[in-house]
Design a protein around this motif. Structure first.
Motif, short mmCIF file in Angstrom:
data_model
loop_
_atom_site.label_atom_id
_atom_site.label_comp_id
_atom_site.label_asym_id
_atom_site.label_seq_id
_atom_site.Cartn_x
_atom_site.Cartn_y
_atom_site.Cartn_z
N VAL A 240 0.94 -1.14 0.18
CA VAL A 240 0.02 -0.03 0.07
C VAL A 240 1.03 1.26 0.05
CG1 VAL A 240 -0.04 0.22 2.54
CG2 VAL A 240 -1.87 1.06 1.42
N ARG A 241 0.34 2.43 -0.59
CA ARG A 241 0.80 3.39 -0.73
C ARG A 241 0.63 4.26 0.76
NH1 ARG A 241 -0.13 6.37 -6.28
NH2 ARG A 241 -2.44 5.40 -5.73
N VAL A 242 1.62 5.14 1.22
CA VAL A 242 1.34 5.92 2.58
C VAL A 242 1.69 7.09 2.30
CG1 VAL A 242 2.39 6.14 4.69
CG2 VAL A 242 2.14 3.74 4.00
N GLY B 212 -1.49 8.76 6.47
CA GLY B 212 -1.40 7.27 6.47
C GLY B 212 -1.29 6.43 5.46
N LEU B 213 -2.11 5.31 5.53
CA LEU B 213 -2.35 4.24 4.51
C LEU B 213 -3.33 4.83 3.44
CD1 LEU B 213 -1.02 2.45 6.62
CD2 LEU B 213 -2.51 0.56 5.84
N GLU B 214 -2.97 4.75 2.21
CA GLU B 214 -3.95 5.32 1.03
C GLU B 214 -5.28 4.89 1.34
OE1 GLU B 214 -3.98 5.94 -3.60
OE2 GLU B 214 -3.28 4.17 -2.86
N HIS B 215 -6.33 5.66 1.19
CA HIS B 215 -7.77 5.42 1.55
C HIS B 215 -8.14 5.12 2.93
CE1 HIS B 215 -7.83 5.08 -3.01
NE2 HIS B 215 -7.12 3.98 -3.02
N ALA C 129 11.01 4.49 1.51
CA ALA C 129 10.94 5.64 2.02
C ALA C 129 10.28 5.82 3.26
CB ALA C 129 10.37 6.58 0.72
N VAL C 130 9.30 5.13 3.45
CA VAL C 130 8.42 5.04 4.64
C VAL C 130 8.94 5.13 6.08
CG1 VAL C 130 6.48 4.18 6.01
CG2 VAL C 130 6.36 3.88 3.39
N GLY D 26 6.61 9.41 3.42
CA GLY D 26 5.63 8.48 2.69
C GLY D 26 6.25 7.66 1.87
N GLY D 27 5.57 6.88 1.01
CA GLY D 27 6.22 5.69 0.14
C GLY D 27 5.52 4.60 -0.04
N THR D 28 6.02 3.45 0.06
CA THR D 28 5.27 1.94 -0.24
C THR D 28 5.55 1.13 0.91
OG1 THR D 28 5.31 2.43 -2.38
CG2 THR D 28 4.70 0.19 -1.58
N LEU D 29 4.76 0.67 1.43
CA LEU D 29 4.79 -0.45 2.68
C LEU D 29 4.20 -1.91 1.86
CD1 LEU D 29 3.31 1.04 5.75
CD2 LEU D 29 5.73 0.30 5.35
#
Length: 293
Positions: A24-26, A30-33, A210-211, A267-270
């Motif tokens: 998920v993108r962050v 927070g987490l996207e959506h 990056a997160v 932010g970034g991707t988890l």
């Protein structure tokens, strides 16, 4: 192997069921959506949650069409697909009796669907473009419609420790979904290690992602963990009864805590399986596995 990400979940509509994902993108909030939609009283705009409407847990929202629509489902009623309108009619709303400004109403069809399913006159609203809301705590950060913080982190060790106490007292263990975490950590050495993590950085597939998250506050708990998240029915008194025997927080009116809330620093991707590199509060020393800057 150390600490890793075991599970990731975002909750499109505050108080309703979550969506588990592998990655998920962050962003800043927070987490996207995550908690970008909220159900409010149709008259005064006060937010509604499982505290007063436990049946919300059994409402299953799903982000579809690349985020341009929201599918709403619940047992015993026909599903509804709502076109997302980030510029919907402005509606003033409040969280915990505090106004948070005007947000985007999502129309009459969504309002009627929620009102029928939950038995009250309700509206569905969304975070509008340019929404800006501050969190609070050690690192305040920004937040959408979550209570006051961008990300909720819970470790598997904390749940295992709690369930051991519940079972020892003759009760039934509770599942992780009772705590509605965004990030579940595996590999923590002790229960509640997440309380002591000052910063968390996530590494996946041989690279440093990056997160980065920073601790805000321990997560204070209300009645929601006593709601069965599959049925939307209260199933207490556990786990709150057992938490009250060892997790009281004198600085917060003796409420019980479980898990930690965090702000997004980068932010970034988890992704599930990511390695977690933690800096700890006790002595400020970084995790020895953390790469040199």
């Amino acid at each position: 192997m150390g600490i890793t990400v075991q599970a990731l979940t975002y909750y499109p509509v505050k108080g309703c069921a979550g969506t588990g994902v592998e990655s998920v993108r962050v962003g800043d909030t927070g987490l996207e959506h995550d908690r970008t939609f909220m159900v409010v009283d149709a008259v005064d705009g006060a937010f509604r949650s499982q505290r007063g409407l436990p049946a919300m847990a059994a409402v299953r929202p799903e982000v579809v069409d690349g985020g341009r629509a929201l599918r709403l489902s619940a047992d015993g009623t026909e599903s509804l697909v709502v076109a997302v309108d980030p510029e919907g009619e402005p509606r003033p709303v409040s969280l915990f009796d505090k106004p948070v400004g005007h947000v985007a109403d999502q129309g009459d069809a969504a309002a009627e669907w929620f009102s029928e399913v939950l038995g009250e006159k309700l509206r569905l609203v969304r975070v509008p473009e340019g929404f800006d809301r501050d969190g609070w705590g050690d690192t305040p950060g920004k937040v959408a419609f979550a209570d006051a913080h961008a990300v909720l982190v819970v470790s598997r060790a904390s749940l295992d420790g709690l369930n051991a106490r519940i079972v020892a007292a003759g009760g039934e263990p509770v599942p992780m979904d009772r705590f509605r975490a965004n990030i579940v950590l595996d590999g923590c050495a002790e229960p509640h290690d997440e309380d002591r993590m000052r910063r968390l950085e996530f590494r996946g597939a041989g690279e440093v992602r990056a997160v980065e998250l920073a601790h805000s506050v321990r997560a204070m708990r209300c009645a929601v963990p006593m709601v069965d998240q599959r049925t939307g029915l209260r199933a207490g008194p556990e786990p709150v009864r057992t938490l009250a025997t060892y997790r009281r927080e004198p600085l917060y009116d003796n409420k019980v805590s479980f898990g930690a809330k965090a702000a997004v620093v980068r932010g970034g991707t988890l992704a599930v399986g990511d390695e977690v590199l933690a800096e700890w509060y006790e002595n400020g020393a970084p995790d020895p596995r953390r790469p040199a800057s």
